[in-house]
Motif scaffolding. Sequence first.
Motif, PDB file in Angstrom:
ATOM      1  N   HIS A 108      34.147  49.509  42.027  1.00  0.00           N
ATOM      2  CA  HIS A 108      34.802  49.537  40.718  1.00  0.00           C
ATOM      3  C   HIS A 108      34.343  50.805  40.001  1.00  0.00           C
ATOM      4  O   HIS A 108      33.141  50.981  39.768  1.00  0.00           O
ATOM      5  CB  HIS A 108      34.415  48.314  39.870  1.00  0.00           C
ATOM      6  N   HIS A 135      30.348  44.395  30.727  1.00  0.00           N
ATOM      7  CA  HIS A 135      31.566  43.575  30.654  1.00  0.00           C
ATOM      8  C   HIS A 135      32.128  43.316  32.051  1.00  0.00           C
ATOM      9  O   HIS A 135      32.533  42.183  32.365  1.00  0.00           O
ATOM     10  CB  HIS A 135      32.618  44.267  29.786  1.00  0.00           C
ATOM     11  N   LYS A 136      32.151  44.348  32.914  1.00  0.00           N
ATOM     12  CA  LYS A 136      32.682  44.178  34.271  1.00  0.00           C
ATOM     13  C   LYS A 136      31.827  43.184  35.067  1.00  0.00           C
ATOM     14  O   LYS A 136      32.360  42.361  35.807  1.00  0.00           O
ATOM     15  CB  LYS A 136      32.726  45.536  34.978  1.00  0.00           C
ATOM     16  N   SER A 190      39.063  48.646  41.342  1.00  0.00           N
ATOM     17  CA  SER A 190      39.610  48.928  40.011  1.00  0.00           C
ATOM     18  C   SER A 190      39.113  50.281  39.536  1.00  0.00           C
ATOM     19  O   SER A 190      38.091  50.786  39.998  1.00  0.00           O
ATOM     20  CB  SER A 190      39.199  47.841  39.006  1.00  0.00           C
ATOM     21  N   SER A 230      31.918  35.428  36.146  1.00  0.00           N
ATOM     22  CA  SER A 230      32.679  34.293  35.604  1.00  0.00           C
ATOM     23  C   SER A 230      33.776  33.828  36.554  1.00  0.00           C
ATOM     24  O   SER A 230      34.215  32.677  36.482  1.00  0.00           O
ATOM     25  CB  SER A 230      33.302  34.677  34.254  1.00  0.00           C
ATOM     26  N   ALA A 231      34.204  34.711  37.463  1.00  0.00           N
ATOM     27  CA  ALA A 231      35.267  34.339  38.396  1.00  0.00           C
ATOM     28  C   ALA A 231      34.784  33.366  39.460  1.00  0.00           C
ATOM     29  O   ALA A 231      35.587  32.660  40.069  1.00  0.00           O
ATOM     30  CB  ALA A 231      35.844  35.594  39.053  1.00  0.00           C
ATOM     31  N   LYS A 287      31.496  31.114  39.237  1.00  0.00           N
ATOM     32  CA  LYS A 287      30.278  30.820  38.483  1.00  0.00           C
ATOM     33  C   LYS A 287      29.163  30.185  39.305  1.00  0.00           C
ATOM     34  O   LYS A 287      27.984  30.336  38.985  1.00  0.00           O
ATOM     35  CB  LYS A 287      30.613  29.909  37.296  1.00  0.00           C
ATOM     36  N   ARG A 304      30.079  40.615  33.894  1.00  0.00           N
ATOM     37  CA  ARG A 304      30.344  39.253  33.420  1.00  0.00           C
ATOM     38  C   ARG A 304      31.721  38.772  33.879  1.00  0.00           C
ATOM     39  O   ARG A 304      31.904  37.588  34.159  1.00  0.00           O
ATOM     40  CB  ARG A 304      30.216  39.217  31.891  1.00  0.00           C
ATOM     41  N   GLU A 305      32.652  39.684  33.969  1.00  0.00           N
ATOM     42  CA  GLU A 305      33.989  39.345  34.459  1.00  0.00           C
ATOM     43  C   GLU A 305      33.920  38.840  35.906  1.00  0.00           C
ATOM     44  O   GLU A 305      34.548  37.837  36.262  1.00  0.00           O
ATOM     45  CB  GLU A 305      34.884  40.583  34.356  1.00  0.00           C
ATOM     46  N   ILE A 306      33.137  39.517  36.727  1.00  0.00           N
ATOM     47  CA  ILE A 306      33.015  39.129  38.141  1.00  0.00           C
ATOM     48  C   ILE A 306      32.226  37.833  38.285  1.00  0.00           C
ATOM     49  O   ILE A 306      32.603  36.936  39.048  1.00  0.00           O
ATOM     50  CB  ILE A 306      32.349  40.270  38.935  1.00  0.00           C
TER      51      ILE A 306
END
Length: 420
Positions: free
Chosen positions: A225, A234-235, A372, A241-242, A244, A237-239
């Motif tokens: 990424h 932020h990136k 990304s 959370s997908a 957990k 936490r995004e990963i």
Amino acid sequence: MFDFDMLGLAPALNDALKRAKFSQPTPIQNQAIPLALKGHDILGLAQTGTGKTLAFGLPLIDHLLAQPGKPDPKTAKALILAPTRELVNQIADSLRNLTGDTRLRVATVVGGQSINRQISVLSRGTDILVATPGRLMDLMDRRAVDLSSVRHLVLDEADQMLDLGFIHALRKIAPQLGTPRQTMLFSATMPKQMEELSRAYLTNPQRVQVSPPGKAADKITQSIHFVSKPGKPHKLREILSADKDALTLVFSRTKHGAEKLMKGLVADGYNAASIHGNKSQGQRDRAIKAFRSGEINVLVATDVAARGIDIPGVAYVINYDLPEVPDNYVHRIGRTARAGREGQAIAFCSAEEVDLLRQIQKLMKINIPVASGTQPEAVEPKKPTRNQNNRRRSFKPQAANGGSKPAASKGRRPRRKPAA
């Protein structure tokens, strides 16, 4: 593929392997074990997670079972050197699972633990001693261990021992070992320094290589990424959370960065812990134990853990910061897809890290797929300011052994040496 019972191991070892539900050797084990059983020195190259511990551990135990008698006080029959405390403990645990029903004893010595307790354990003698070089040197200086009975030497992750500066310790330890002896050197990478090391410590070694150095395990899915440095939290936490509940290992470049990142995750409700060089051995052991059991599912670490965690359930390795040494990327991502499982290795790359990414891809001879973002232009590291350069020049260390002396203070005459 052969079964373990076709390799000619002692019956006690075959029984232990069956109890541990090991049936077929990995490629590195299949090639190395028969050669080691014949007494050859071994130079073994394979990715992390491919079973190097059993590749040297099984023939080592087999040789020791064939030798009569107990070790004398303060002595050891075999010595295994590894670069980190975690790796020492991991190796010892694997060997104890195989020697539990035999007369063989396995002892460990690492920094960060009571040296007096280790002296007490060594006073009784041990068959296999697993150690970090630094603590072993401390014990040698105290005359708490006698290595003259060692007839088997294993250097595990030898390239990292070189990276950490243990070559000087190896030069002091090796002359204290018994001869003749069998030496086995295992690693995932083969820098030029390690070739020199193998020539110095191995005699006519048999080279065992199951994959090119720098190649990751086949079942690791890699992605990158491109993200700015401020956008990394932020990136991440995004990963996380997908998925957990997945066991996720996150690598940070520095101790301070690892601790800050872990505390931020905990504050946001993630079940996280950290391990790095500022943590005590007890704290590191408890964190790994909690991670292994699933009590926590995010472990933030520096490279101290890149070769010291053998947890088959790690689903993701996230390189929050790219390592400055390309080889360390291979070791980091080798913490997933262990024991034949699949895993994902995700890396973040900011503009400041583009050159590091190029070095990693050059080593691995691949282009990591982009998940990304767009690769930014490389940003040169900031050069020190004029004031910083002036400050650095103002602190000139005094040369030792006949070097130039600092100028005498103005207005003062140098002291006269008193008459003899």
